[in-house]
Scaffold this active site. Structure first.
Site, mmCIF file in Angstrom:
data_model
loop_
_atom_site.group_PDB
_atom_site.id
_atom_site.type_symbol
_atom_site.label_atom_id
_atom_site.label_comp_id
_atom_site.label_asym_id
_atom_site.label_seq_id
_atom_site.Cartn_x
_atom_site.Cartn_y
_atom_site.Cartn_z
ATOM 1 N N HIS A 254 0.930 -1.322 0.049
ATOM 2 C CA HIS A 254 -0.540 0.576 0.350
ATOM 3 C C HIS A 254 0.570 1.204 -0.040
ATOM 4 O O HIS A 254 0.628 1.746 -0.779
ATOM 5 C CB HIS A 254 -0.920 -0.069 1.932
ATOM 6 C CG HIS A 254 -2.187 1.133 1.320
ATOM 7 N ND1 HIS A 254 -2.790 0.853 1.199
ATOM 8 C CD2 HIS A 254 -1.390 2.530 1.582
ATOM 9 C CE1 HIS A 254 -3.405 2.394 0.785
ATOM 10 N NE2 HIS A 254 -2.763 3.329 1.614
ATOM 11 N N GLU A 255 1.803 1.444 1.304
ATOM 12 C CA GLU A 255 2.719 2.368 0.920
ATOM 13 C C GLU A 255 3.501 2.882 -0.065
ATOM 14 O O GLU A 255 3.944 3.805 -0.499
ATOM 15 C CB GLU A 255 2.819 2.526 2.426
ATOM 16 C CG GLU A 255 2.367 2.632 3.884
ATOM 17 C CD GLU A 255 1.410 3.544 3.868
ATOM 18 O OE1 GLU A 255 1.443 4.623 3.541
ATOM 19 O OE2 GLU A 255 0.290 3.167 4.688
ATOM 20 N N HIS A 258 2.124 4.532 -2.841
ATOM 21 C CA HIS A 258 1.619 5.916 -2.469
ATOM 22 C C HIS A 258 3.280 6.833 -3.351
ATOM 23 O O HIS A 258 3.444 7.359 -4.024
ATOM 24 C CB HIS A 258 2.276 6.839 -1.268
ATOM 25 C CG HIS A 258 0.348 6.161 -1.147
ATOM 26 N ND1 HIS A 258 -0.567 7.143 -1.652
ATOM 27 C CD2 HIS A 258 -0.050 5.519 0.166
ATOM 28 C CE1 HIS A 258 -1.807 6.918 -0.731
ATOM 29 N NE2 HIS A 258 -1.670 6.048 0.212
ATOM 30 N N GLU A 284 -4.659 7.674 -3.195
ATOM 31 C CA GLU A 284 -5.167 6.761 -2.733
ATOM 32 C C GLU A 284 -5.418 5.493 -3.970
ATOM 33 O O GLU A 284 -5.043 4.144 -3.861
ATOM 34 C CB GLU A 284 -6.135 6.352 -1.637
ATOM 35 C CG GLU A 284 -5.978 7.085 -0.607
ATOM 36 C CD GLU A 284 -5.149 6.748 0.296
ATOM 37 O OE1 GLU A 284 -4.506 5.708 0.031
ATOM 38 O OE2 GLU A 284 -4.255 7.875 1.274
#
Length: 484
Positions: A254-255, A258, A284
């Site tokens: 997830h990160e 980003h 997101e």
């Protein structure tokens, strides 16, 4: 030096200060001892005041307002981005900006203590102050229908509560029906894995995502996050649950999504204002894309499986079992550990409570009770304690009201992009190899990242996919992967 060059030079100085603010924020989450929060709050307030002064400088604002669009689209987009920020800042008193920064920096440590101990008496008091400042901010900024609209617009331009409310009114019943028909998690991946082992897994993920170790790093924080601290300096954090190694693995995916977005836009735009991605829904979409669309795909699971088996997975767990486990549902009260079906119910809950808090319909002293009530309506369960309840997320202690809905909108964008990506490349129907993620990133660079922050969310979704933003690709994808 012409006026346009002066504008950009002045704004780059502002950006430098904002990067310094991010360094302090990152340090507060990763390194700061508890005794340092009070003075860190004063540092944050001072920097916020400096930024405000520079954004509202008379010569600077006069130059911005007198700018005449040129034939240079990049320049026009840069000035339009700066102008929107300046016009907002002119409405907000410097004292309010300083107090917001001071309080959110101070609240971080209070929230961490409350989460660890379960005693939220101090946090309730500071959260009341934060919400009061948020309301003052909304009044200064202005809004159409509800003060909460002013906050939603900060995280995604033109987003309003009526749109978000309608979205969840439609989406929640569909998700609850999917949950009823979904495959249940067998629990085979819930075994002890120490932090050292999990860090090895996270390093594997970072390498597979192609995150340049000279431009990024991984650390540990109470709540995972990504911070851009300057050109060539994007940092991500994770958190280790020793009884569920997939939590840190998917947190890193997830990160990492980003971080990819930040580093790719830097590679394209450098320190241009167009590299500052202010739409959190767009941001997101990339974190959720790599976490779920890529990370839980059959192709990626089969590809990464041998590396996981060498580090953590028992011999009796097969590749098909691993794929099934990460595409099955298992109730948890914790948002960041939730599967894709339950996840958006968590967002619906927080969005409704945020709206009620900002509009004054809900008082902070009643927040825990309201959380438990709304949670039971959505999940038919009740959190065991406040740590599993309203204290679990860092966002409210940081004053990030209006952020949560962008996760769900990001999920919609991610699914719609994946549909278009697969139509163009058939990537998820093929066997993954070391070139698969680079190919995905290349497609995203040419179709998504290349636009920087020049398009609002709905415009970007339409530009990339050729279709208006819809929840249907998400529902179809979830049904295919999760349901019996």
């Amino acid at each position: 030096m012409n006026s346009t060059k002066k504008i950009l030079e002045h704004y780059k100085n502002i950006l430098m200060i904002q990067f310094i603010e991010q360094i302090l924020d990152w340090d507060s989450e990763v390194n700061l001892p508890s005794g340092g929060y009070a003075y860190r709050a004063e540092q944050a307030a001072w920097l916020a005041g400096v930024v405000h002064e520079k954004l509202t400088n008379r010569d600077f604002t006069d130059s911005i307002m007198s700018f005449i669009p040129t034939d240079n689209n990049l320049l026009n987009n840069e000035i339009a981005h700066i102008k929107r920020i300046v016009e907002l800042e002119q409405k907000i008193p410097q004292k309010l900006r300083e107090e917001q920064a001071r309080l959110s920096a101070k609240a971080g440590g209070i929230w961490e203590d409350a989460k660890k101990s379960g005693d939220d008496s101090q946090f309730i008091r500071v959260l009341e102050q934060i919400i009061q400042l948020e309301r003052e901010y909304c009044d200064c900024k202005g809004f159409n229908e509800t003060p909460y609209d002013a906050l939603l617009d900060d995280y995604d331009e033109n987003l309003c509560y009526s749109f978000v409310e309608n979205l969840f009114d439609t989406l929640v019943p569909q998700l609850q029906e999917l949950i009823h028909n979904a495959k249940e998690d067998s629990g085979e991946l819930y075994f002890f894995a120490d932090k050292t082992t999990q860090e090895k897994i996270c390093r594997i993920i970072i390498k597979e995502l192609g995150l340049d170790p000279n431009r990024s790093r991984l650390d540990v924080s109470t709540h995972p996050f990504t911070a851009t601290l300057g050109l060539g300096d994007v940092r991500i954090t994770t958190n280790y649950n020793e009884n569920n190694f997939t939590s840190s693995m998917f947190s890193t995916l997830h990160e990492g999504g980003h971080a990819i977005y930040e580093l790719e836009t830097q590679s394209i735009f450098g320190d241009s204002p167009c590299a500052s991605i202010v739409s959190l829904a767009q941001h997101e979409s990339q974190s959720r894309f790599f976490e779920n669309i890529v990370g839980r795909s059959k192709a990626f699971c089969e590809y990464i499986f041998p590396q996981l088996q060498a580090v953590v997975l028992p011999e009796n767990i097969k590749s098909e079992t691993f794929t099934q486990c990460v595409n099955s549902i298992s109730y948890t009260p914790i948002r960041v550990d939730s599967d894709e079906l339950y996840y958006n119910l968590h967002i619906a809950l927080r969005t409704k409570l945020e709206y009620s808090l900002i509009s004054g319909k809900l008082q902070v002293k009643d927040l825990n009770e309201a959380w438990n009530h709304e949670f039971e309506l959505l999940f038919n369960k009740t959190p065991q304690n406040k740590k599993e309840g309203y204290l679990q997320d860092v966002h409210w202690s940081s004053g990030l009201f209006g952020y949560f809905p962008t996760y769900t909108i990001g999920n919609l964008i991610a699914a719609q992009i994946a549909e278009k990506l697969n139509d163009d490349t058939d990537i998820f129907s093929k066997t993954f190899d070391k070139n698969s993620i680079p190919a995905i990133k290349n497609w995203l660079r040419e179709n998504f990242y290349i636009h920087g922050n020049s398009l609002c969310t709905e415009e970007l979704a339409k530009k990339v996919t050729g279709k208006v933003l819809s929840s249907q690709p998400l529902i179809s994808d979830l049904k295919k992967r999760y349901c019996r």
